[in-house]
Design a protein around this motif. Structure first.
Motif, mmCIF file in Angstrom:
data_model
loop_
_atom_site.group_PDB
_atom_site.id
_atom_site.type_symbol
_atom_site.label_atom_id
_atom_site.label_comp_id
_atom_site.label_asym_id
_atom_site.label_seq_id
_atom_site.Cartn_x
_atom_site.Cartn_y
_atom_site.Cartn_z
ATOM 1 N N MET A 1 31.948 40.747 54.638
ATOM 2 C CA MET A 1 32.144 39.781 53.553
ATOM 3 C C MET A 1 33.627 39.663 53.207
ATOM 4 O O MET A 1 34.376 40.634 53.297
ATOM 5 C CB MET A 1 31.391 40.212 52.294
ATOM 6 N N LYS A 2 34.013 38.463 52.771
ATOM 7 C CA LYS A 2 35.380 38.225 52.317
ATOM 8 C C LYS A 2 35.433 38.497 50.816
ATOM 9 O O LYS A 2 34.640 37.926 50.058
ATOM 10 C CB LYS A 2 35.775 36.789 52.616
ATOM 11 N N VAL A 3 36.322 39.393 50.392
ATOM 12 C CA VAL A 3 36.414 39.776 48.989
ATOM 13 C C VAL A 3 37.872 39.858 48.548
ATOM 14 O O VAL A 3 38.781 39.853 49.369
ATOM 15 C CB VAL A 3 35.736 41.149 48.732
ATOM 16 N N LYS A 4 38.062 39.956 47.243
ATOM 17 C CA LYS A 4 39.376 40.251 46.670
ATOM 18 C C LYS A 4 39.240 41.572 45.935
ATOM 19 O O LYS A 4 38.313 41.765 45.147
ATOM 20 C CB LYS A 4 39.814 39.150 45.712
ATOM 21 N N VAL A 5 40.160 42.493 46.221
ATOM 22 C CA VAL A 5 40.124 43.821 45.619
ATOM 23 C C VAL A 5 41.420 44.088 44.868
ATOM 24 O O VAL A 5 42.447 43.456 45.130
ATOM 25 C CB VAL A 5 39.915 44.931 46.678
ATOM 26 N N VAL A 6 41.358 45.049 43.951
ATOM 27 C CA VAL A 6 42.571 45.557 43.317
ATOM 28 C C VAL A 6 42.763 46.970 43.853
ATOM 29 O O VAL A 6 41.864 47.809 43.784
ATOM 30 C CB VAL A 6 42.502 45.504 41.768
ATOM 31 N N LYS A 7 43.931 47.198 44.457
ATOM 32 C CA LYS A 7 44.247 48.515 45.006
ATOM 33 C C LYS A 7 44.717 49.429 43.876
ATOM 34 O O LYS A 7 45.149 48.959 42.822
ATOM 35 C CB LYS A 7 45.331 48.395 46.080
ATOM 36 N N LYS A 8 44.632 50.724 44.094
ATOM 37 C CA LYS A 8 45.005 51.722 43.080
ATOM 38 C C LYS A 8 46.419 51.449 42.536
ATOM 39 O O LYS A 8 46.638 51.450 41.330
ATOM 40 C CB LYS A 8 44.914 53.123 43.696
ATOM 41 N N GLU A 9 47.357 51.203 43.438
ATOM 42 C CA GLU A 9 48.746 51.005 43.010
ATOM 43 C C GLU A 9 48.966 49.683 42.284
ATOM 44 O O GLU A 9 49.987 49.493 41.622
ATOM 45 C CB GLU A 9 49.714 51.118 44.197
ATOM 46 N N ASP A 10 48.002 48.766 42.369
ATOM 47 C CA ASP A 10 48.125 47.461 41.709
ATOM 48 C C ASP A 10 47.298 47.350 40.433
ATOM 49 O O ASP A 10 47.221 46.292 39.827
ATOM 50 C CB ASP A 10 47.700 46.344 42.670
ATOM 51 N N GLN A 11 46.662 48.440 39.998
ATOM 52 C CA GLN A 11 45.805 48.380 38.817
ATOM 53 C C GLN A 11 46.573 47.970 37.567
ATOM 54 O O GLN A 11 46.043 47.267 36.725
ATOM 55 C CB GLN A 11 45.098 49.716 38.591
ATOM 56 N N GLY A 12 47.814 48.377 37.453
ATOM 57 C CA GLY A 12 48.617 48.027 36.277
ATOM 58 C C GLY A 12 48.937 46.548 36.195
ATOM 59 O O GLY A 12 48.980 45.963 35.116
ATOM 60 N N THR A 13 49.156 45.918 37.347
ATOM 61 C CA THR A 13 49.522 44.506 37.382
ATOM 62 C C THR A 13 48.309 43.610 37.566
ATOM 63 O O THR A 13 48.353 42.425 37.242
ATOM 64 C CB THR A 13 50.496 44.219 38.539
ATOM 65 N N GLY A 14 47.220 44.151 38.126
ATOM 66 C CA GLY A 14 46.032 43.354 38.380
ATOM 67 C C GLY A 14 46.147 42.494 39.626
ATOM 68 O O GLY A 14 45.322 41.616 39.864
ATOM 69 N N LYS A 15 47.175 42.732 40.461
ATOM 70 C CA LYS A 15 47.373 41.965 41.693
ATOM 71 C C LYS A 15 46.175 42.162 42.619
ATOM 72 O O LYS A 15 45.745 43.280 42.872
ATOM 73 C CB LYS A 15 48.655 42.422 42.385
ATOM 74 N N LEU A 16 45.629 41.048 43.136
ATOM 75 C CA LEU A 16 44.466 41.104 44.014
ATOM 76 C C LEU A 16 44.889 40.981 45.472
ATOM 77 O O LEU A 16 45.832 40.264 45.795
ATOM 78 C CB LEU A 16 43.485 39.988 43.677
ATOM 79 N N THR A 17 44.175 41.697 46.331
ATOM 80 C CA THR A 17 44.394 41.655 47.774
ATOM 81 C C THR A 17 43.119 41.131 48.415
ATOM 82 O O THR A 17 42.038 41.648 48.160
ATOM 83 C CB THR A 17 44.712 43.067 48.309
ATOM 84 N N GLU A 18 43.261 40.105 49.236
ATOM 85 C CA GLU A 18 42.095 39.502 49.886
ATOM 86 C C GLU A 18 41.901 40.114 51.266
ATOM 87 O O GLU A 18 42.863 40.434 51.957
ATOM 88 C CB GLU A 18 42.289 37.995 50.015
#
Length: 65
Positions: free
Chosen positions: A13-30
């Motif tokens: 499945m294609k998803v968008k996740v938040v990585k541990k290091e991006d939790q503060g900014t909320g940046k999503l990685t697809e």
């Protein structure tokens, strides 16, 4: 939120996740789900997955494509 329930997510499945290091900014990685890392059926912060390419994060959005 669908990303909090394990049954809604499957490898490929294609998803968008938040990585541990991006939790503060909320940046999503697809990316594409390679495997599910959370064993419980639900998780309040999102199901943890490994994407193809090795990145790990918690599912925030599931793409409808």
């Amino acid at each position: 939120m669908p990303g909090r329930t394990r049954a809604n997510i499957a490898p490929g499945m294609k998803v968008k996740v938040v990585k541990k290091e991006d939790q503060g900014t909320g940046k999503l990685t697809e990316g594409i789900v390679e495997s599910l890392l959370t064993k419980s059926p639900r998780h309040p912060r999102g199901i943890k997955v490994r994407l193809v390419g090795g990145e790990v994060g918690r599912v925030r959005e599931i793409s409808e494509e």
